[in-house]
Design an enzyme around this catalytic site. Structure first.
Site, PDB file in Angstrom:
ATOM      1  CG  ASP A  10      -0.290   0.031   2.377  1.00  0.00           C
ATOM      2  OD1 ASP A  10       1.157  -0.165   2.458  1.00  0.00           O
ATOM      3  OD2 ASP A  10      -0.800   0.611   3.462  1.00  0.00           O
ATOM      4  CG  ASP A  15       4.060  -0.004   1.645  1.00  0.00           C
ATOM      5  OD1 ASP A  15       3.634  -1.620   1.295  1.00  0.00           O
ATOM      6  OD2 ASP A  15       3.319   0.924   2.126  1.00  0.00           O
ATOM      7  CG  ASN A  39       1.143   3.111   4.128  1.00  0.00           C
ATOM      8  OD1 ASN A  39       0.521   3.185   5.328  1.00  0.00           O
ATOM      9  ND2 ASN A  39       1.817   2.826   3.020  1.00  0.00           N
ATOM     10  CB  THR A 124       4.872  -4.061   2.587  1.00  0.00           C
ATOM     11  OG1 THR A 124       4.385  -3.700   1.319  1.00  0.00           O
ATOM     12  CG2 THR A 124       5.814  -5.591   3.005  1.00  0.00           C
ATOM     13  CG  PHE A 165      -1.887   1.454   9.836  1.00  0.00           C
ATOM     14  CD1 PHE A 165      -2.126   2.667   9.513  1.00  0.00           C
ATOM     15  CD2 PHE A 165      -1.450   0.990   8.164  1.00  0.00           C
ATOM     16  CE1 PHE A 165      -2.801   3.123   8.792  1.00  0.00           C
ATOM     17  CE2 PHE A 165      -2.091   1.880   7.271  1.00  0.00           C
ATOM     18  CZ  PHE A 165      -3.529   2.647   7.468  1.00  0.00           C
ATOM     19  CG  ASN A 166       0.138  -2.891   7.646  1.00  0.00           C
ATOM     20  OD1 ASN A 166      -0.165  -2.023   6.775  1.00  0.00           O
ATOM     21  ND2 ASN A 166       1.995  -3.633   6.706  1.00  0.00           N
ATOM     22  CG  HIS A 253       7.400   0.456   9.726  1.00  0.00           C
ATOM     23  ND1 HIS A 253       7.600   0.134  11.194  1.00  0.00           N
ATOM     24  CD2 HIS A 253       7.042   1.747   9.185  1.00  0.00           C
ATOM     25  CE1 HIS A 253       7.483   0.810  12.014  1.00  0.00           C
ATOM     26  NE2 HIS A 253       6.899   2.019  11.263  1.00  0.00           N
ATOM     27  CG  ASP A 254       5.818  -2.299   4.357  1.00  0.00           C
ATOM     28  OD1 ASP A 254       5.300  -2.231   5.764  1.00  0.00           O
ATOM     29  OD2 ASP A 254       5.172  -0.913   4.354  1.00  0.00           O
TER      30      ASP A 254
HETATM   31  C1  BDR Z   1       2.834  -0.316   8.212  1.00  0.00           C
HETATM   32  O1  BDR Z   1       2.330   0.799   8.639  1.00  0.00           O
HETATM   33  C2  BDR Z   1       2.049   1.737   7.200  1.00  0.00           C
HETATM   34  O2  BDR Z   1       2.093   2.911   7.583  1.00  0.00           O
HETATM   35  C3  BDR Z   1       3.830   0.996   6.717  1.00  0.00           C
HETATM   36  O3  BDR Z   1       3.378   1.585   5.497  1.00  0.00           O
HETATM   37  C4  BDR Z   1       4.048  -0.237   6.820  1.00  0.00           C
HETATM   38  O4  BDR Z   1       3.693  -0.851   6.017  1.00  0.00           O
HETATM   39  C5  BDR Z   1       4.042  -0.047  10.019  1.00  0.00           C
HETATM   40  O5  BDR Z   1       2.568  -0.377  10.904  1.00  0.00           O
HETATM   41 CA    CA Z   2       3.022  -0.725   4.074  1.00  0.00          CA
END
Ligand code: BDR
Ligand code: CA
Length: 335
Positions: A10, A15, A39, A124, A165-166, A253-254
């Site tokens: 996303d 990403d 996102n 991701t 978040f994801n 993160h991703d």
């Molecule tokens: C995740 O949330 C998104 O904002 C980032 O792309 C990542 O996948 C981190 O919590």
């Molecule tokens: Ca992401």
């Protein structure tokens, strides 16, 4: 032999770097880039995937759009992290990479069933596409080598105190994915918070000197600036919890999930039982993680715990270098 991978994302700044790392590393054969709402709205995350492919000269990987909302809930986006466009920073050229004329869920199922060997799923973003794919075609479970996802946390969340978040965006989808019975690795916040975008990292990328590396630096600077504006010094977060969290450098993160696929020793994991909370008033989207064995409740995940930080950034920088050189040669990067 490289691992066949489908990247479901996303974009999103991290990403975007995950796309470059997956495409730019010879250990990965990228079969498709599929997009999901997270996102930002689906139209924006899909546009962003095509923008990244355009500047990176990625023309041999299909890009397909998937679900525009979570299975049951209203979409939550992360404009506070990635901006209104979902990918603030660079001035993006008009994308010249087409959108595949197939729904992401269909493409994922088709690629898995058609593949001569097992495929790794690398989500991701929110897990909506992956959950729908396995619900629609349960035979894909046996075709999947492993699901290596960025999401969740064994400790605390980022979007809420409990949830990452994801997983928070689509907890019902996440529960389906964690319960599907395939090998699964959770690359969650406990791991990804170790991957900080430091000034040294930005300098290394800048020194590559390619148009692509300049775009990556512009992206990461915008990502850092958003992070600084909205998330430093959260009141009540004691520095003893997650040392480093009060730093002003954002975690990327991703790409950590991609690094685990490329080089498993770069991301250490421990087996655990993980359940996704879908009911809790305060804990919805929490990935409840138990590292203790319990009779009758087998471990269902490997949980990422420790990152080889130097090796991780070496992988990212080399991939951006490689993709940038190829893009410059083919006239792909116009920034
Ligand atoms: C995740 O949330 C998104 O904002 C980032 O792309 C990542 O996948 C981190 O919590
Ligand atoms: Ca992401």
């Amino acid at each position: 032999m490289p691992r066949k991978v489908i990247l479901d994302c996303d974009p999103g700044h991290d990403d975007a770097v995950a796309i470059l790392l997956a495409y730019g590393n010879p250990e990965v054969e990228l079969l498709a880039i599929t997009t999901v709402a997270g996102n930002q709205t689906l139209d924006r995350t899909t546009l962003n995937a095509r923008r990244v492919c355009t500047v990176a000269g990625i023309r041999d990987v299909p890009v397909a759009a998937g679900c525009d909302r979570p299975l049951l809930r209203e979409l939550i986006t992360a404009a506070h992290v990635h901006g209104e466009s979902g990918l603030d920073g660079p001035s993006w050229p008009e994308p010249d990479v087409p959108l595949a004329d197939v729904h992401a869920v269909d493409l994922i199922i088709d690629l898995l069933l058609a593949s001569d060997r097992e495929v790794t799923l690398l989500p991701t973003g929110p897990l909506t596409n992956i959950a729908l794919a396995v619900r629609r075609e349960p035979r894909i479970v046996s075709r999947v080598q492993e699901v290596v996802l960025m999401g969740g946390s064994a400790t605390r969340g980022n979007q809420t105190p409990a949830a990452e978040f994801n997983v928070l965006v689509d907890p019902e989808a996440a529960a389906i994915v964690f319960e599907a019975g395939w090998p699964l690795t959770m690359v969650g916040l406990d791991l990804t918070r170790q991957a900080r975008v430091t000034p040294e990292v930005l300098n290394r990328l800048l020194r590559l000197g390619s148009p692509l590396s300049r775009v990556v630096v512009q992206m990461l600077e915008a990502y850092r600036d958003h992070h600084r504006r909205q998330s430093v010094d959260p009141p009540g977060l004691h520095p003893g919890i997650w040392p480093g969290e009060l730093e002003r450098e954002p975690p990327l993160h991703d790409p950590c999930a991609v690094a685990r696929v490329i080089e498993p020793t770069c991301v250490e994991c421990v087996e655990a039982f993980v359940a996704v909370e879908t009911q809790g008033r305060w804990t919805s989207g929490m990935t409840v993680t138990d590292f203790r064995p319990s009779p009758g409740r087998p471990f269902n995940a490997r949980v990422a715990t420790r990152l080889d930080v130097d090796r991780f950034w070496d992988l990212v920088v080399s991939a951006v270098e490689r993709v940038g050189l190829d893009a410059a040669r083919s006239g792909g990067s116009t920034a």
